[in-house]
Scaffold this active site. Structure first.
Site, PDB file in Angstrom:
ATOM      1  N   ASN A   1      -1.212   5.112   5.417  1.00 24.19           N
ATOM      2  CA  ASN A   1      -2.500   4.122   6.971  1.00 24.19           C
ATOM      3  C   ASN A   1      -1.912   4.428   7.944  1.00 24.19           C
ATOM      4  OD1 ASN A   1      -1.676   2.410   4.110  1.00 24.19           O
ATOM      5  ND2 ASN A   1      -2.811   0.576   5.026  1.00 24.19           N
TER       6      ASN A   1
ATOM      7  N   CYS B   1      -4.082   5.612  -1.803  1.00 24.30           N
ATOM      8  CA  CYS B   1      -3.984   4.596  -2.759  1.00 24.30           C
ATOM      9  C   CYS B   1      -4.253   5.372  -4.399  1.00 24.30           C
ATOM     10  CB  CYS B   1      -5.715   4.045  -3.108  1.00 24.30           C
ATOM     11  SG  CYS B   1      -6.406   2.729  -3.946  1.00 24.30           S
TER      12      CYS B   1
ATOM     13  N   ASP C   1       0.977  -1.411   0.321  1.00 26.13           N
ATOM     14  CA  ASP C   1       0.149  -0.196  -0.265  1.00 26.13           C
ATOM     15  C   ASP C   1       1.191   1.068  -0.186  1.00 26.13           C
ATOM     16  OD1 ASP C   1      -2.178   1.609  -0.094  1.00 26.13           O
ATOM     17  OD2 ASP C   1      -3.735   0.210   1.859  1.00 26.13           O
TER      18      ASP C   1
ATOM     19  N   HIS D   1      -6.910   4.367   6.402  1.00 24.91           N
ATOM     20  CA  HIS D   1      -5.892   5.058   6.705  1.00 24.91           C
ATOM     21  C   HIS D   1      -5.808   6.539   7.731  1.00 24.91           C
ATOM     22  CE1 HIS D   1      -4.263   3.557   2.867  1.00 24.91           C
ATOM     23  NE2 HIS D   1      -5.022   2.425   2.358  1.00 24.91           N
TER      24      HIS D   1
HETATM   25  P1  HMG Z   1      -8.082  -3.007 -17.835  1.00 23.69           P
HETATM   26  O1  HMG Z   1      -7.472  -2.748 -18.288  1.00 23.69           O
HETATM   27  O2  HMG Z   1      -9.959  -3.131 -17.875  1.00 23.69           O
HETATM   28  O3  HMG Z   1      -7.684  -5.126 -17.775  1.00 23.69           O
HETATM   29  O4  HMG Z   1      -7.773  -2.870 -15.862  1.00 23.69           O
HETATM   30  P2  HMG Z   1      -7.222  -5.944 -19.002  1.00 23.69           P
HETATM   31  O5  HMG Z   1      -7.725  -6.445 -18.920  1.00 23.69           O
HETATM   32  O6  HMG Z   1      -7.794  -4.844 -19.986  1.00 23.69           O
HETATM   33  O7  HMG Z   1      -6.263  -5.469 -18.931  1.00 23.69           O
HETATM   34  C1  HMG Z   1      -5.232  -4.008 -19.232  1.00 23.69           C
HETATM   35  C2  HMG Z   1      -3.506  -4.433 -19.271  1.00 23.69           C
HETATM   36  O8  HMG Z   1      -3.223  -4.994 -18.632  1.00 23.69           O
HETATM   37  C3  HMG Z   1      -3.248  -5.468 -20.607  1.00 23.69           C
HETATM   38  O9  HMG Z   1      -2.535  -5.741 -21.276  1.00 23.69           O
HETATM   39  C4  HMG Z   1      -3.203  -6.683 -19.786  1.00 23.69           C
HETATM   40  O10 HMG Z   1      -3.169  -8.399 -20.011  1.00 23.69           O
HETATM   41  C5  HMG Z   1      -2.742  -6.255 -18.520  1.00 23.69           C
HETATM   42  P3  HMG Z   1      -2.723  -5.684 -23.016  1.00 23.69           P
HETATM   43  O11 HMG Z   1      -2.229  -6.114 -23.646  1.00 23.69           O
HETATM   44  O12 HMG Z   1      -3.000  -3.402 -22.820  1.00 23.69           O
HETATM   45  O13 HMG Z   1      -0.423  -4.821 -22.791  1.00 23.69           O
HETATM   46  N1  HMG Z   1      -3.306  -7.175 -17.327  1.00 23.69           N
HETATM   47  C6  HMG Z   1      -2.039  -6.904 -15.992  1.00 23.69           C
HETATM   48  N2  HMG Z   1      -0.939  -7.864 -16.529  1.00 23.69           N
HETATM   49  C7  HMG Z   1       0.339  -8.199 -15.507  1.00 23.69           C
HETATM   50  N3  HMG Z   1      -1.155  -8.818 -14.265  1.00 23.69           N
HETATM   51  C8  HMG Z   1      -2.462  -8.323 -14.421  1.00 23.69           C
HETATM   52  C9  HMG Z   1      -3.246  -8.145 -15.417  1.00 23.69           C
HETATM   53  N4  HMG Z   1      -4.570  -7.551 -15.515  1.00 23.69           N
HETATM   54  C10 HMG Z   1      -4.043  -7.161 -16.557  1.00 23.69           C
HETATM   55  N5  HMG Z   1      -2.640  -9.219 -13.285  1.00 23.69           N
HETATM   56  C11 HMG Z   1      -7.473  -3.998 -13.724  1.00 23.69           C
HETATM   57  C12 HMG Z   1      -8.316  -3.902 -15.226  1.00 23.69           C
HETATM   58  C13 HMG Z   1      -8.181  -5.193 -12.615  1.00 23.69           C
HETATM   59  C14 HMG Z   1      -6.204  -5.615 -14.448  1.00 23.69           C
HETATM   60  C15 HMG Z   1      -7.018  -3.487 -13.717  1.00 23.69           C
HETATM   61  O14 HMG Z   1      -8.214  -1.661 -13.502  1.00 23.69           O
HETATM   62  C16 HMG Z   1      -6.130  -2.515 -11.808  1.00 23.69           C
HETATM   63  O15 HMG Z   1      -4.711  -4.184 -12.534  1.00 23.69           O
HETATM   64  N6  HMG Z   1      -6.385  -3.082 -10.953  1.00 23.69           N
HETATM   65  C17 HMG Z   1      -5.864  -2.720 -10.299  1.00 23.69           C
HETATM   66  C18 HMG Z   1      -5.352  -1.322  -9.338  1.00 23.69           C
HETATM   67  C19 HMG Z   1      -4.467  -1.211  -8.198  1.00 23.69           C
HETATM   68  O16 HMG Z   1      -3.692  -2.106  -7.512  1.00 23.69           O
HETATM   69  N7  HMG Z   1      -5.072  -0.791  -7.184  1.00 23.69           N
HETATM   70  C20 HMG Z   1      -4.067  -0.104  -5.775  1.00 23.69           C
HETATM   71  C21 HMG Z   1      -4.567  -1.563  -4.780  1.00 23.69           C
HETATM   72  S1  HMG Z   1      -6.255  -1.055  -4.285  1.00 23.69           S
HETATM   73  C22 HMG Z   1      -6.030  -0.816  -2.597  1.00 23.69           C
HETATM   74  O17 HMG Z   1      -5.045   0.472  -2.345  1.00 23.69           O
HETATM   75  C23 HMG Z   1      -7.062  -0.556  -1.440  1.00 23.69           C
HETATM   76  C24 HMG Z   1      -7.160  -1.183  -1.078  1.00 23.69           C
HETATM   77  O18 HMG Z   1      -5.412  -0.969   0.562  1.00 23.69           O
HETATM   78  C25 HMG Z   1      -7.891  -1.100   0.462  1.00 23.69           C
HETATM   79  C26 HMG Z   1      -8.453   0.186   1.146  1.00 23.69           C
HETATM   80  O19 HMG Z   1      -7.350   0.884   0.954  1.00 23.69           O
HETATM   81  O20 HMG Z   1      -9.201   0.663   0.537  1.00 23.69           O
HETATM   82  C27 HMG Z   1      -6.386  -2.698  -0.732  1.00 23.69           C
HETATM   83 MG    MG Z   2      -5.745   0.675   1.208  1.00 20.81          MG
END
Ligand code: HMG
Ligand code: MG
Length: 310
Positions: free
Chosen positions: A260, A251, A25, A220
């Site tokens: 956090n 985030c 995070d 956070h």
């Molecule tokens: P999308 O653009 O709809 O997905 O994203 P896609 O399937 O069209 O893929 C886009 C590109 O990413 C493609 O590559 C895929 O192959 C690749 P391209 O063909 O364009 O070169 N791809 C991947 N590559 C590696 N690993 C993967 C993967 N998936 C797709 N797993 C998606 C949808 C869910 C993938 C995107 O929105 C995403 O990765 N989101 C993550 C965002 C994130 O990490 N946010 C922070 C974490 S959450 C947080 O911090 C909150 C938390 O702390 C709790 C809180 O505080 O509330 C947990």
């Molecule tokens: Mg968080």
């Protein structure tokens, strides 16, 4: 180094598990990309300081979070230190799970949203469609014998939608737990929760059959409430508290999210209350001071500042 005076608090548990999220995070939110060797050293130093549960990184799209594009390199660099049920990684989809499984990871976290806006901004999904994305991930994770955490974000408020009704949060939490998760982490993504709100949500979850023993809290600290909220959650039976060494975090897809709850701030309070954590506070403060030097700015943690003379 100064330690808090031990004055056991009536009703406090003997031990609380700290679920350390700084490497994930914290570092997902850095403007500059932190070199993989620095990340590996950060994780090793946190383990050496006694943190047992350390979230390592995320196997997400590198287009979405370039800061963690080196996830596989980090897990490889850490070797055995990155493996085992107490080293979770985030996986949003099957692609992420495949990447994690290839490396021998045995603990994963899916991460859903209680609100539509954040589901769209963080996952390019809707609240409903996120379950379709997570379902095969959760099923395969459980079939492979992995430990599975389910985060739910925006449990206490959303920067675009404002207040989030408790029923709406509980519905999403229940759907996430129905996927077979071992633990639910309640995300206060933008740090707006207050202790009464924590109690209301925990009670509503208990009514739906999700007891505090399966719940972790993830605050956070934007409004300075994270420690008060965590202590209230402990008072109400929660035994796993998410925190981030030095208070790193945020985030990239949630405006107004800051770091956090700082692990050191939590450890100071818990040790003072007579609750053990396994953490060597001096070693952890030294780690956070070192990490702050790597990032080029001081830790926001009050305890790190006080104990390091910073
Ligand atoms: P999308 O653009 O709809 O997905 O994203 P896609 O399937 O069209 O893929 C886009 C590109 O990413 C493609 O590559 C895929 O192959 C690749 P391209 O063909 O364009 O070169 N791809 C991947 N590559 C590696 N690993 C993967 C993967 N998936 C797709 N797993 C998606 C949808 C869910 C993938 C995107 O929105 C995403 O990765 N989101 C993550 C965002 C994130 O990490 N946010 C922070 C974490 S959450 C947080 O911090 C909150 C938390 O702390 C709790 C809180 O505080 O509330 C947990
Ligand atoms: Mg968080």
């Amino acid at each position: 180094m100064r330690q808090p005076q031990h004055e056991p608090m009536t009703g406090a548990p003997d031990r609380v598990t700290i679920y350390e999220v700084g490497a994930r995070d914290g570092l997902q939110n850095e403007k500059s990309i932190v070199p993989v060797e620095v990340k590996a050293q950060f994780v090793r130093r946190m383990l050496a300081a006694g943190l047992e549960t350390v979230e390592i990184t995320s196997f997400v799209s590198p287009r979405w979070v370039p800061q963690l594009a080196d996830a596989a390199d980090l897990v490889t660099a850490l070797g055995a230190d990155a493996l085992g049920t107490q080293r979770p990684v985030l996986v949003p989809n099957e692609r992420g799970l495949d990447r994690a499984l290839d490396l021998g990871v045995s603990s994963v976290a899916i991460f859903g949203s209680a609100t539509e806006t954040f589901a769209s901004r963080n996952l390019n999904s809707t609240v409903l469609d996120q379950f379709t994305m997570f379902e095969p991930v959760a099923k395969r994770a459980k079939d492979e014998g992995l430990w599975l955490r389910a985060y739910v974000s925006m449990c206490f408020g959303d920067p675009w939608e404002g207040d989030v009704p408790i029923d709406q949060v509980v519905d999403v939490c229940a759907r996430m737990m129905d996927l077979g998760a071992d633990q639910l982490s309640l995300g206060d993504t933008i740090g707006v929760a207050t202790p009464g709100h924590v109690g209301r949500l925990l009670a509503a979850l208990a009514e739906r059959g999700i007891g505090a023993d399966r719940v972790a809290v993830h605050f956070h600290d934007t409004y300075g409430q994270a420690l008060a909220n965590s202590l209230e959650a402990i008072r109400l039976g929660v035994r796993t508290i998410d925190a981030s060494a030095g208070g790193l975090g945020g985030c990239p897809y949630a405006k107004s999210a800051t770091g956090n709850l700082a692990t050191e701030d939590l450890v100071w309070a818990l040790h003072g209350m007579g609750v053990s954590t396994g953490v060597d506070l001096e070693a952890l403060v030294a780690t956070s001071v070192w990490m702050a030097e790597q990032l080029g700015r001081p830790s926001p943690s009050r305890v790190v500042k006080a104990l390091s003379g910073g």
